[in-house]
Design a protein around this motif. Sequence first.
Motif, short mmCIF file in Angstrom:
data_model
loop_
_atom_site.label_atom_id
_atom_site.label_comp_id
_atom_site.label_asym_id
_atom_site.label_seq_id
_atom_site.Cartn_x
_atom_site.Cartn_y
_atom_site.Cartn_z
N ARG A 52 0.85 -1.18 0.00
CA ARG A 52 0.00 0.00 0.00
C ARG A 52 0.89 1.23 0.00
O ARG A 52 1.69 1.41 0.90
CB ARG A 52 -0.92 0.02 1.23
CG ARG A 52 -2.02 -1.03 1.21
CD ARG A 52 -2.86 -0.98 2.46
NE ARG A 52 -4.00 -1.88 2.39
CZ ARG A 52 -4.80 -2.15 3.41
NH1 ARG A 52 -4.58 -1.58 4.59
NH2 ARG A 52 -5.81 -2.98 3.25
N HIS A 53 0.70 2.06 -1.01
CA HIS A 53 1.53 3.27 -1.15
C HIS A 53 3.01 2.91 -1.07
O HIS A 53 3.80 3.58 -0.39
CB HIS A 53 1.16 4.30 -0.07
CG HIS A 53 -0.30 4.61 0.00
ND1 HIS A 53 -0.96 5.22 -1.03
CD2 HIS A 53 -1.23 4.37 0.97
CE1 HIS A 53 -2.24 5.37 -0.71
NE2 HIS A 53 -2.42 4.85 0.49
N ARG A 54 3.36 1.81 -1.73
CA ARG A 54 4.73 1.31 -1.83
C ARG A 54 5.28 0.80 -0.51
O ARG A 54 6.48 0.52 -0.39
CB ARG A 54 5.66 2.41 -2.39
CG ARG A 54 5.29 2.85 -3.81
CD ARG A 54 6.29 3.84 -4.34
NE ARG A 54 5.93 4.23 -5.71
CZ ARG A 54 6.65 5.10 -6.44
NH1 ARG A 54 7.75 5.64 -5.92
NH2 ARG A 54 6.26 5.40 -7.67
N LYS A 55 4.43 0.64 0.50
CA LYS A 55 4.88 0.12 1.78
C LYS A 55 4.15 -1.18 2.08
O LYS A 55 2.93 -1.26 1.93
CB LYS A 55 4.61 1.14 2.90
CG LYS A 55 5.47 2.40 2.80
CD LYS A 55 5.23 3.32 3.98
CE LYS A 55 6.11 4.56 3.91
NZ LYS A 55 5.90 5.47 5.06
N PRO A 56 4.89 -2.23 2.50
CA PRO A 56 4.23 -3.51 2.82
C PRO A 56 3.47 -3.40 4.13
O PRO A 56 3.92 -2.75 5.07
CB PRO A 56 5.40 -4.48 2.93
CG PRO A 56 6.57 -3.62 3.34
CD PRO A 56 6.36 -2.30 2.66
N GLU A 57 2.32 -4.07 4.17
CA GLU A 57 1.49 -4.05 5.37
C GLU A 57 0.90 -5.44 5.58
O GLU A 57 0.32 -6.03 4.67
CB GLU A 57 0.38 -3.02 5.24
CG GLU A 57 -0.52 -2.93 6.47
CD GLU A 57 -1.59 -1.88 6.31
OE1 GLU A 57 -2.56 -1.92 7.09
OE2 GLU A 57 -1.47 -1.01 5.43
N ALA A 58 1.07 -5.97 6.79
CA ALA A 58 0.49 -7.27 7.14
C ALA A 58 -0.99 -7.06 7.42
O ALA A 58 -1.36 -6.39 8.39
CB ALA A 58 1.20 -7.85 8.36
N VAL A 59 -1.85 -7.63 6.58
CA VAL A 59 -3.28 -7.34 6.69
C VAL A 59 -4.10 -8.50 7.22
O VAL A 59 -5.24 -8.30 7.66
CB VAL A 59 -3.86 -6.90 5.34
CG1 VAL A 59 -3.22 -5.60 4.88
CG2 VAL A 59 -3.68 -7.99 4.28
N GLY A 65 -2.99 -6.06 -11.51
CA GLY A 65 -2.79 -4.62 -11.40
C GLY A 65 -3.72 -3.91 -10.45
O GLY A 65 -3.54 -2.74 -10.15
N ASP A 66 -4.75 -4.62 -9.92
CA ASP A 66 -5.68 -3.98 -8.99
C ASP A 66 -5.01 -3.70 -7.65
O ASP A 66 -5.38 -2.78 -6.93
CB ASP A 66 -6.91 -4.85 -8.77
CG ASP A 66 -7.76 -4.96 -10.03
OD1 ASP A 66 -7.78 -3.98 -10.79
OD2 ASP A 66 -8.38 -6.01 -10.24
N ALA A 67 -4.04 -4.53 -7.28
CA ALA A 67 -3.31 -4.39 -6.02
C ALA A 67 -2.15 -5.37 -6.07
O ALA A 67 -1.99 -6.12 -7.04
CB ALA A 67 -4.22 -4.67 -4.83
#
Length: 254
Positions: free
Chosen positions: A63-70, A137-139
């Motif tokens: 997200r916004h070029r930053k990885p996030e554990a979701v 390409g959606d995410a």
Amino acid sequence: MTGNEGPARNLDGPASPATAPPFEQLVLESRDIQAFLTELAILASSRLSAPGNTIHSGVTVLRHRKPEAVAASDAAAKALDELQNGFGQGPCLTALRRKTTLLVPDLAAESRWRPYLRTAMEHGVSSILAVPLNLAGDAEAVLNFYSGCSNGFTSEDVATAEMFAGQAASSLRLILRITQLSEARNDLSAAMQSRTVIDMAIGAIMAQNRCDRDTAFNILTRTSSARNVKLREVAAIVITSISGERGIGTHIDE
């Protein structure tokens, strides 16, 4: 996590279509994308785990070029994903960025990502498998698996994980598109409501001030700017004043 060497498995290899997880059902029953991904991680963890080799699974998105554990199958998987994201490097992030499956069978023998791998081994991790989700390409997302055993993933496990990722990606693309359509519809509805209120306010100003539409619109926008209030809010106050309630009134000096 425990460090064992290649435990015996009671699995019959990759899941067949008859035993594949009901992703369509997950889509229908999940409250939102995060709930879907959490159920995905739990299913994947359960499918790959074997006696003596519990697999922890998590999902990381960019997200916004930053990885996030979701999402994660359990607290251990969540912590392991966050650990790797904190280092900004590791097999899961590499798989995510390169969009290719990546298996590290023995962290102790791996020369890449050493700062992260040393810490991961201190947390009991001995092998890692990462499979990106193709979201067209959606995410960008990756399905991560952690084992406390060296050589903790067989070739059948890799095939099963890729099957999970492929089916989940198809369902997730559908969820994302439905969400995007819903948001676009809501945005359009809000825009239409705003336009209706503004048009009504312009009509009221035209009637009260006996002016044309452009003049009425200019009066409304100048009032919005002078009072530092959004145009729609000014328009709503004008409409409210028609009923005799307190407001700025429809007769506004130019």
